[in-house]
Design a protein around this motif. Structure first.
Motif, mmCIF file in Angstrom:
data_model
loop_
_atom_site.group_PDB
_atom_site.id
_atom_site.type_symbol
_atom_site.label_atom_id
_atom_site.label_comp_id
_atom_site.label_asym_id
_atom_site.label_seq_id
_atom_site.Cartn_x
_atom_site.Cartn_y
_atom_site.Cartn_z
ATOM 1 N N ILE A 5 0.823 -1.159 0.059
ATOM 2 C CA ILE A 5 -0.020 0.129 0.001
ATOM 3 C C ILE A 5 0.799 1.231 -0.023
ATOM 4 C CG2 ILE A 5 -1.835 1.354 1.202
ATOM 5 C CD1 ILE A 5 -2.921 -1.326 2.407
ATOM 6 N N LEU A 6 0.883 2.035 -0.911
ATOM 7 C CA LEU A 6 1.448 3.392 -1.061
ATOM 8 C C LEU A 6 0.725 4.159 -0.297
ATOM 9 C CD1 LEU A 6 2.341 3.342 -5.063
ATOM 10 C CD2 LEU A 6 3.527 2.332 -3.041
ATOM 11 N N ALA A 7 1.348 4.916 0.829
ATOM 12 C CA ALA A 7 1.011 5.772 1.922
ATOM 13 C C ALA A 7 1.772 6.853 2.415
ATOM 14 C CB ALA A 7 0.511 4.770 2.996
ATOM 15 N N GLY A 8 2.642 7.296 1.335
ATOM 16 C CA GLY A 8 3.577 8.261 1.648
ATOM 17 C C GLY A 8 3.369 9.657 1.054
ATOM 18 N N GLY A 9 2.428 9.918 0.362
ATOM 19 C CA GLY A 9 2.299 11.121 -0.344
ATOM 20 C C GLY A 9 2.017 12.350 0.491
ATOM 21 N N LEU A 10 2.021 13.527 -0.083
ATOM 22 C CA LEU A 10 1.556 14.791 0.532
ATOM 23 C C LEU A 10 0.002 14.787 0.679
ATOM 24 C CD1 LEU A 10 4.468 17.027 -0.681
ATOM 25 C CD2 LEU A 10 4.335 15.957 1.361
ATOM 26 N N LYS A 23 -2.563 11.351 4.268
ATOM 27 C CA LYS A 23 -3.929 10.827 3.549
ATOM 28 C C LYS A 23 -4.563 9.775 4.014
ATOM 29 C CE LYS A 23 -5.987 11.781 -1.102
ATOM 30 N NZ LYS A 23 -5.344 11.803 -2.401
ATOM 31 N N PRO A 24 -4.022 8.617 4.101
ATOM 32 C CA PRO A 24 -4.452 7.288 4.471
ATOM 33 C C PRO A 24 -4.924 7.143 5.773
ATOM 34 C CG PRO A 24 -2.161 6.911 3.304
ATOM 35 C CD PRO A 24 -2.352 8.392 3.698
ATOM 36 N N MET A 25 -4.509 8.212 6.820
ATOM 37 C CA MET A 25 -5.281 8.134 8.023
ATOM 38 C C MET A 25 -6.526 8.853 8.255
ATOM 39 S SD MET A 25 -3.742 5.989 10.169
ATOM 40 C CE MET A 25 -4.520 6.699 11.703
ATOM 41 N N ILE A 26 -6.970 9.688 7.223
ATOM 42 C CA ILE A 26 -8.108 10.330 7.299
ATOM 43 C C ILE A 26 -9.585 9.456 7.616
ATOM 44 C CG2 ILE A 26 -9.717 11.770 5.955
ATOM 45 C CD1 ILE A 26 -7.346 12.883 4.307
ATOM 46 N N GLY A 54 5.852 7.861 4.117
ATOM 47 C CA GLY A 54 6.679 8.910 4.149
ATOM 48 C C GLY A 54 6.264 10.003 4.973
ATOM 49 N N TYR A 55 5.480 11.003 4.498
ATOM 50 C CA TYR A 55 4.935 12.297 4.742
ATOM 51 C C TYR A 55 3.999 11.622 6.348
ATOM 52 C CZ TYR A 55 1.939 16.336 5.357
ATOM 53 O OH TYR A 55 1.287 17.398 6.149
ATOM 54 N N LYS A 56 4.616 12.241 7.184
ATOM 55 C CA LYS A 56 3.894 12.213 8.642
ATOM 56 C C LYS A 56 3.651 10.729 8.865
ATOM 57 C CE LYS A 56 1.743 16.729 8.991
ATOM 58 N NZ LYS A 56 2.424 17.289 9.910
ATOM 59 N N VAL A 59 2.381 9.245 12.322
ATOM 60 C CA VAL A 59 0.993 8.962 12.567
ATOM 61 C C VAL A 59 0.451 7.442 12.389
ATOM 62 C CG1 VAL A 59 -1.458 9.716 12.339
ATOM 63 C CG2 VAL A 59 0.688 11.398 12.151
ATOM 64 N N LEU A 60 1.007 7.060 11.254
ATOM 65 C CA LEU A 60 0.568 5.553 10.932
ATOM 66 C C LEU A 60 1.493 4.572 11.682
ATOM 67 C CD1 LEU A 60 0.891 6.114 7.201
ATOM 68 C CD2 LEU A 60 -0.944 4.958 8.159
ATOM 69 N N LYS A 61 2.496 5.081 12.153
ATOM 70 C CA LYS A 61 3.320 3.927 13.150
ATOM 71 C C LYS A 61 2.388 4.019 14.471
ATOM 72 C CE LYS A 61 7.739 4.655 11.209
ATOM 73 N NZ LYS A 61 9.451 5.145 11.474
ATOM 74 N N ASN A 62 2.261 5.096 14.810
ATOM 75 C CA ASN A 62 1.256 5.361 16.142
ATOM 76 C C ASN A 62 0.335 4.580 16.195
ATOM 77 O OD1 ASN A 62 3.520 6.786 17.464
ATOM 78 N ND2 ASN A 62 2.489 8.744 16.988
ATOM 79 N N PHE A 63 -0.639 4.745 15.148
ATOM 80 C CA PHE A 63 -1.888 4.057 15.019
ATOM 81 C C PHE A 63 -1.713 2.368 15.155
ATOM 82 C CE2 PHE A 63 -5.099 2.025 12.010
ATOM 83 C CZ PHE A 63 -6.251 2.179 12.805
ATOM 84 N N PHE A 64 -0.947 1.996 14.335
ATOM 85 C CA PHE A 64 -0.851 0.545 14.324
ATOM 86 C C PHE A 64 -0.074 -0.062 15.579
ATOM 87 C CE2 PHE A 64 -1.465 1.373 9.809
ATOM 88 C CZ PHE A 64 -2.278 0.171 9.304
#
Length: 231
Positions: A5-10, A23-26, A54-56, A59-64
Motif C-alpha cells: 500500500i502506497l501511503a507516503g504522499g503529501l 492521507k491514508p489516516m483520514i 513517508g509524509y507524517k 502517525v501511521l506508526k502510532n496507529f498500528f
C-alpha cells in the motif's frame, strides 16, 4: 500473497486534513481509510501488508502500534519526497521474487480480488491494473443555436472513460522498469509495459471511489453508511 500500500504522499488536494495527518489516516466513520483497504484484502484471505510510508509516517506508526488487527503490517520508510515508483522500488527487498498486490492508500472499491488475481494469472502479463469508470463530476447538457437545452443528463459514469483505479497485481519483473526515487509508477513503467503489451486491465464496473477532496470523503462516508461498501 503480499499486499503493498502506497501511503507516503503529501495529499495536497485535501490539505484540510493532511496538514495534520497523512492521507491514508483520514477517518471515515471513525476509522482511517487505510483500515478499510486492509479489511477488504483481509476478507479475501490476504493478510500480509507492506505499507510504504513517508509524509507524517509517525502517525501511521502510532496507529498500528496502539491497535491490534488480525493481519500483519510492516511499515517501511520510503522517504519524504519519493514518488510512487520510487516507493515501490524501495520495497523490493521486502517483496522478494514473487507476485504481489499493490494499491494506493486513498481509494476504496468492492472489486473482487480473487477474480482480479485469476484474471492476472490467466493472462500471464507483468502487470494488471483495475480499470474503473468513475461518475462524471458534472452533468451533461447540449444546446442548440438558440441556446435551448436539447439534452440534459445527470452525471453518469457513461460520460467518463476508463481510468487507473489502483488494485494492481504485479510480477517482480516490474522492478527493473523503475529507475529511481523520482520515478512516477504511472508514467514510464506503465507506459513501457503498455508498449510491450505487458499491461492488462481488469474492468471493474461496480463501486470505486478515491479520496482526493473533502467532497470525495463525504461520498465515501455515504457509501459506508448506506452499506454499499461493506467491510
Amino acid at each position: 500473497m503480499k499486499v503493498v500500500i502506497l501511503a507516503g504522499g503529501l495529499g495536497t488536494r485535501i490539505s484540510e486534513y493532511t496538514k495534520l495527518i497523512p492521507k491514508p489516516m483520514i477517518p471515515l466513520k471513525g476509522k482511517p481509510i487505510i483500515y478499510y483497504i486492509m479489511k477488504h484484502f483481509y476478507n479475501y484471505g490476504f493478510k500480509n501488508f507492506y505499507v510504504a510510508i513517508g509524509y507524517k509516517g509517525i502517525v501511521l506508526k502510532n496507529f498500528f502500534k496502539k491497535n491490534n488487527f488480525p493481519w500483519d503490517v510492516k511499515l517501511i520508510e520510503t522517504g519524504q519526497k519519493t514518488m510512487t515508483g520510487g516507493r515501490l522500488k524501495r520495497l523490493k527487498k521486502h517483496i522478494g521474487n514473487e507476485r504481489f498486490f499493490m494499491t494506493y492508500g486513498d481509494g476504496l472499491s468492492d472489486v473482487n480480488l480473487k477474480s482480479l488475481l485469476n484474471f492476472h494469472i490467466k493472462n500471464k502479463k507483468i502487470a494488471t491494473l483495475t480499470a474503473v469508470r468513475p461518475p462524471a463530476r458534472f452533468g451533461k447538457i447540449k444546446l442548440n443555436q438558440k441556446n435551448n437545452v436539447i439534452l440534459f443528463r445527470e452525471k453518469s459514469s457513461l460520460d467518463e472513460g476508463w481510468i487507473n483505479g489502483g488494485f494492481f497485481v504485479l510480477e517482480p519483473e516490474i522492478f527493473p522498469l523503475i529507475k529511481s526515487d523520482q520515478t512516477f509508477f504511472e508514467k514510464e513503467p506503465l507506459q513501457k509495459l503498455s508498449q510491450k503489451r505487458q499491461l492488462k486491465a481488469f474492468q471493474h464496473k461496480k463501486i470505486w471511489q478515491c479520496m482526493d477532496t473533502v467532497r470525495d470523503k463525504e461520498i465515501l462516508e455515504k457509501l459506508l453508511l448506506e452499506k454499499k461498501l461493506k467491510f
